[in-house]
Structures are given as structure tokens and as C-alpha cells.
Design an enzyme around this catalytic site. Sequence first.
Site, PDB file in Angstrom:
ATOM      1  NE  ARG A 233      -4.264  -1.552   0.430  1.00 46.77           N
ATOM      2  CZ  ARG A 233      -4.479  -2.595  -0.361  1.00 46.77           C
ATOM      3  NH1 ARG A 233      -3.635  -2.862  -1.341  1.00 46.77           N
ATOM      4  NH2 ARG A 233      -5.540  -3.357  -0.189  1.00 46.77           N
ATOM      5  CD  GLU A 262      -2.851   2.808  -5.481  1.00 39.72           C
ATOM      6  OE1 GLU A 262      -3.868   2.131  -5.727  1.00 39.72           O
ATOM      7  OE2 GLU A 262      -1.853   2.342  -4.938  1.00 39.72           O
ATOM      8  CG  HIS A 280      -3.056  -1.272  -6.886  1.00 37.61           C
ATOM      9  ND1 HIS A 280      -3.402  -0.587  -5.748  1.00 37.61           N
ATOM     10  CD2 HIS A 280      -2.919  -2.566  -6.500  1.00 37.61           C
ATOM     11  CE1 HIS A 280      -3.477  -1.428  -4.722  1.00 37.61           C
ATOM     12  NE2 HIS A 280      -3.188  -2.645  -5.169  1.00 37.61           N
TER      13      HIS A 280
END
Length: 314
Positions: A233, A262, A280
Site C-alpha cells: 500500500r 491512487e 496497481h
Amino acid sequence: MAKPDLLQVCPYAEPVTAALEKEFTLHRYFEAKDKPALLESLAPTTRFVATGGHHGASREMIAALPKLELIASFGVGYDAVDVEAAKEHGVAVTNTPDVLNDCVAEVTLGLMLALAHRLPQADRYVRQGRWEAEGPFALTDELTGSRVGILGLGRIGKAIARLAQAFHMEVVYHGRTRQEHVPFPHYPDLAEMAAAVDWLVVIAPGSAETKGLVDRAVLTALGPKGKLVNVARGSLVDEPAMIELLETGGLGGAALDVFAEEPKVPERLRALENVVLLPHQGSATHKTRAAMGRLVVRNLVAHLRGEPLISRVV
Ligand code: A2R
């Protein structure tokens, strides 16, 4: 008999939605124009929420559904679900662990190979006709013989360790506890490990406890030749410090699948040559996403039938 109501917080791939529709009446939160009104209308009946790693479930949502029994989250990280609120309201939470271990590990090694061998730059070199015009591409680094420190030697961390060993890398790890029966040296201190390795791979959960764990001191310890890999993360890394150190040569390179905000990736990071950036992608293959979707459905259906949950975290 009417199918039970399920609040669907985020979109899923068609096979997942189809499997859910067989058992539940889906109410699409992400499409609702008046979200509070949808929650109010579902409050008297709704026992199920299906969500995802990014969308999670807020305290407000959990409190608004007094009949709620289960939040099934798509993804192994469930940091966007307010687990404290879930506990307070007696709501169970499930995630989708294990089925994505190999995929995330593959992407991790892919990122490391890309950064060490400068694969994106070398590909561009050929496409731009520079090989023919300017001669061979500059020499690069390699993984073989280097040392990798894994922050978070859990399910995914162990899969990464196995692949790293296949590349003849030496593996060490940091976690809060030393694991018995693990053949790798444990570093109780993260900065000490960072100083001792060529690569730091971050694969611990996002939480209040891990926020900013990879701080300026850890990045400085990793040093001008060190490379950071984050597939966990964005919240675990001090992103502004990382960018500054990458710009000034205080950190050698970074291969990143995750970011603080993000899908926003800072322009300064995008401008750097010593980074590889992915949107991601860790678990984003057809096969793995399908397996994750099946696990979401299996948890919900198990609860509906009064059977034990398969992957309960709360
Ligand atoms: O600390 P330990 O010994 O419980 O080891 C866990 C480690 N970990 C931490 N390490 C250092 N400081 C912390 N505050 C801390 N909290 C947890 O992370 C454990 O070895 C590892 C997590 O392993 P698993 O629970 O098996 O998670 P998994 O399935 O490998 O997924 C890791 C994360 C997800 O939460 C997503 O955020 C990401 O990968 O995609």
C-alpha cells in the site's frame, strides 16, 4: 422466496456479478445517485455488503445498516473497511487471501527485473531506433547475487522469497515477530535491515500501525545503491521523502505498484528515470481476479447457508 438484499459497493467483473445475482438481489451503491436514500431503503433488510479493497465500508455505512452481518471484501488488503466499526456492530469481515500470492509475487519479481535491467528503457531504445543509430544500450544491474529484505514475510512475502531464491538472491526479512521454521534471518529493526540489503520489498498490510513505516530514516539506510519495491500500500512509505531521495541520489531506485493517492501519481515521480511505475497491477490478471471473485461469492453464500466463513478476518 425473495432473494436476500446485498449492497454492492463497487463494480465486479461479469462472472462475479452473475454468481451473486443467482443468490442475492443486488443493490448497486456505486450507481446510486442518492446514496443516503439507498442506505435508508436497505436498512430494514440488508445483511450483506460486498465491496473491494479500495472502496471498503465506512463507519457511516456500517451504522446505517443495523441488520448487517457480513462485509465480503474483494482483495487481501481490507484497510478501507472500518474494522473497528464492524467489530462494534458485530459484523463479520472476509477478504480474499492466498489465491493471489503467486500473481503478486510474479509482478514483484517483474518489477525488480524491470528496474535492475532497465527493461522499459531498453524497450524504448529499440523502438526509437537508437540501437541502430547509437549502438548498444548501456550496461545494467541484475538480481543474481544480491540481497533482498522483505518487509512482511506473510503469505505473499513467502511467495516472493521463493522466487527471489530462484534468482539466486539472499533473503532476509523484517516483521514484528521472528518466525520459527523460516530459513531466513530476521531483523527486528527495519532501518538496520534496510542498511544491510540491496532491495527492500514492502508487502505488509496497510494499517494505522504500518502508516509511514518506510520513513526517511529507512530510505536513507537503503541508500544510493538501494532499491525500494512497494507492492503493498502507498501508505506504508513516506512518498515525499522517497521522491526527494530518488531525485537527489540518496535512494538508488524504486519499483512501485502502489501510491499514496491512487490513481494520482506525482508528476515529479513520473519524471524520474530510476523508477518503474505500475497502475496497481499486483493481482490484476484474468485468472487471479476470477479466483478472488469466486472467494467473495463463496464467503457470502457460506454465510447465507449458515456455514462457516472461508476467509474471515474480523
Ligand atoms: O509483524 P508480523 O510478524 O505479524 O508479520 C506480518 C507483517 N506485518 C508487519 N511487519 C512489520 N510491522 C508491522 N506493523 C506489521 N504488520 C504486519 O506483514 C506478516 O508477515 C505480513 C502480512 O502477512 P499476511 O497477513 O499473510 O498478508 P498477505 O496475504 O501476505 O498480504 C499482505 C498485504 C495485504 O494486506 C495487502 O495490503 C497487500 O499485501 O497487497
